[in-house]
Design an enzyme around this catalytic site. Structure first.
Site, PDB file in Angstrom:
ATOM      1  CD  GLU A 293     -26.620  48.168 -53.808  1.00  0.00           C
ATOM      2  OE1 GLU A 293     -27.822  47.853 -53.918  1.00  0.00           O
ATOM      3  OE2 GLU A 293     -25.707  47.461 -54.245  1.00  0.00           O
ATOM      4  CB  CYS A 328     -33.329  50.853 -49.920  1.00  0.00           C
ATOM      5  SG  CYS A 328     -31.947  49.931 -49.221  1.00  0.00           S
TER       6      CYS A 328
END
Length: 586
Positions: A293, A328
């Site tokens: 990720e 993110c």
């Protein structure tokens, strides 16, 4: 007190030793002993032994009064260095426990999940306090974005575990008749979870919940950049969970490197693309599968035909109220029409003031930048020559508080650093595109010889904004604000991203049933809920057959009749199968 000389084994340690008839003190001047405050320890004839620690050594004192001849005897009890050998022993121990089969049972899995749920309930205040220490994260934000999300993930796993573990039935073909088939989810083995600092509790516990629900042994490596949360996780998991199968390793680069040298059955890493490449390279040596990720520059396209106040608030929630942009999936930049940009900026300004006040640096409702180095990086982005004169809102900063006010930039050059790298902070560039002019030439009558009339129309065409997004690596998330149904369809069809949300930000990651993951440079693989279970499981195909009705068609000798029948069976054409069987019987 008199200062006494130290034995030779303590020489060179900048230590002083003080003696008194009733107490003695060993001081590592001028700092306190170890990392804790140290106070004189009174000794008397009844105190058999007293121990103190400094720099991970244990020194044992005589029970008698201090004097120049006091016996100081060292114990070899240094802090163990976590190197490759130590990591290897850890993995071997966990693999041995996994191979015993205890983690595979439903009873073990559910007991660990229930213990996690108990931990989340009992230690909620401690978790929020640790997040406050690491990131100055407001208690409300810490609960909503981390604690409640972890509780939700654990609750779903507890409720659905039996269903997830149940083998999935699969239809079989006539070529294997009589038979049955199923897909069995089995644990991969010993897995490694390397979490990050921006959501240090959630992004540690969510993968651990998935790995445990799948029946794996787990090693969690929290981020050293959030030390309070890392220490808390180490203590909590030690107290609440089965340490024979679930461990926490704290540390920085050396410890992470030692862990990556080992053979794992899966690695999940959350963080930057740069480190993601290092993790993937290490995993490739052992052919270890990975879930990465990695984030990226997440765009938000904002149309003009929207509820502007609501849209502005939702953009703020997905940027400045989301860990000060240190996420993110936070909005990294906005694209809108040039004519609409001033209106959008004014709306964001008004809503930011409602959220954080006139002086947002003093607001207790916005997190701080995680570290001085990250603060310096963000300041450098704002001070770049081609960016400094593009600030239209904010820009204030306070290094002592590690805070930067919500900052909006307008039409920064595409080659500026702020547009080339993931920002990961409270800075928001707004890029503008223009309406396209379409020129139509018409004649009032096709039989009349007259000059052509010219009409010019401005039409909304978002292809330029799509080109901007597609010119960059595929993002982890992409957002769109519009009421235009055709634009929604075009955005979903033409923009590739890990996830997508229309008319809001970040909430898609909290939606049950949706996977969370990236694509290309924003990551690979996915997790959350059932996808976490699947991500840490091997889907084993199983075919069951009986000894009945064993046809000889598959065995030598191969005759023309067998070939015709086999081809008919493979084709699935019932008519051809019947004809082949009739020919076979003759």
């Amino acid at each position: 007190m008199d200062s006494l000389s130290l034995p030779s084994f303590l020489s060179g340690r900048n230590c002083k030793f003080y003696g008194h008839s009733n107490f003695c003190v060993l001081r590592n001047s001028p700092a306190p002993v170890g990392s804790r405050a140290f106070f004189p320890q009174r000794l008397n004839s009844k105190s058999f032994q007293k121990q103190i620690y400094f720099n991970h050594r244990c020194v044992r004192f005589s029970p008698f009064s201090c004097s120049a001849t006091l016996s100081v005897i060292p114990e070899v009890e240094e802090k163990q260095v976590f190197d490759g050998e130590t990591a290897n022993l850890l993995v071997k121990e966990l693999r041995k426990n996994f191979n015993s089969g205890r983690t595979k049972s439903y009873e073990w899995r559910i007991s660990q999940l229930e213990s996690i749920a108990k931990m989340l309930e009992e230690k909620e205040e401690d978790i929020i306090e640790a997040l406050q220490k690491d990131l100055a994260k407001p208690a409300f934000e810490a609960f909503i974005s981390e604690v409640s999300q972890a509780k939700s993930a654990c609750s779903e796993a507890i409720q659905e575990l039996k269903h997830w573990m149940k083998p999935e039935k699969v239809n079989t073909s006539i070529t294997t008749y009589p038979s049955s088939a199923e897909i069995v989810s089995e644990p991969l083995g010993v897995v490694l979870v390397i979490s990050t600092w921006n959501f240090p509790f959630l992004l540690s516990m969510d993968p651990v919940i998935g790995a445990v629900s799948a029946g794996n042994a787990v090693v969690l490596k929290p981020s050293e950049i959030s030390p309070a949360t890392s220490s808390l996780l180490a203590n909590l998991l030690k107290d609440y969970l089965d340490n024979s199968a679930i461990r926490v390793v704290e540390g920085a680069v050396p410890e992470t490197t030692a862990l990556l040298e080992q053979k794992w059955d899966k690695i999940l890493y959350t963080g930057s693309a740069r480190v993601g490449r290092i993790v993937m390279s290490a995993a490739a040596k052992h052919l270890t599968p990975v879930i990465l990720e990695l984030g990226g520059k997440c765009p938000a396209v904002v149309d003009s035909n929207i509820n502007l106040q609501v849209a502005a608030r939702r953009i703020i929630a997905g940027k400045w109220a989301c860990n000060a942009g240190q996420a993110c999936i936070s909005v990294d930049y906005i694209i809108t029409k040039k004519e609409f940009a001033p209106t959008l900026i004014n709306a964001l300004k008004d809503e930011l003031e409602r959220c954080f006040g006139k002086n947002p640096i003093e607001s207790k409702d916005m997190s701080r930048i995680v570290s001085p180095s990250q603060f310096a990086r963000l300041v450098k982005l704002l001070e770049e020559d081609q960016v400094a004169d593009k600030i239209v809102l904010g820009g204030q900063k306070d290094e002592s508080k590690l805070k930067i006010a919500p900052t909006i930039l307008l039409d920064v050059p595409d080659d500026s650093t702020v547009m080339q790298e993931e920002i990961f902070g409270p800075i928001m560039p707004i890029l503008t595109v223009s309406y396209r002019k379409i020129v139509f030439r018409t004649c009032p009558h096709e039989f009349m010889w007259i000059d052509l009339f010219t009409s010019v129309f401005q039409v909304e065409n978002w292809e330029d904004s799509f080109d901007i997004i597609r010119s960059k690596p595929k993002p982890l998330a992409a957002y769109l604000f519009t009421n235009d149904e055709q634009l929604k369809k075009d955005y979903v069809q033409n923009i590739s991203s890990g996830g997508m949300l229309i008319n809001d930000t970040i909430l898609h990651v909290a939606t049950r049933g949706l996977p969370f993951g990236g694509v290309e440079e924003s990551g690979m693989g996915s997790y959350h809920g059932k996808f976490s279970f699947d991500g840490f499981s091997h889907k084993k195909s199983v075919l069951y057959r009986s000894f009945d009705a064993d046809s000889t068609v598959r065995y030598p000798p191969y005759t023309p009749q067998k070939e015709r029948l086999l081809k008919a069976l493979i084709s699935g054409n019932i008519f051809q199968i019947i004809l082949s069987l009739i020919a076979w019987s003759k």
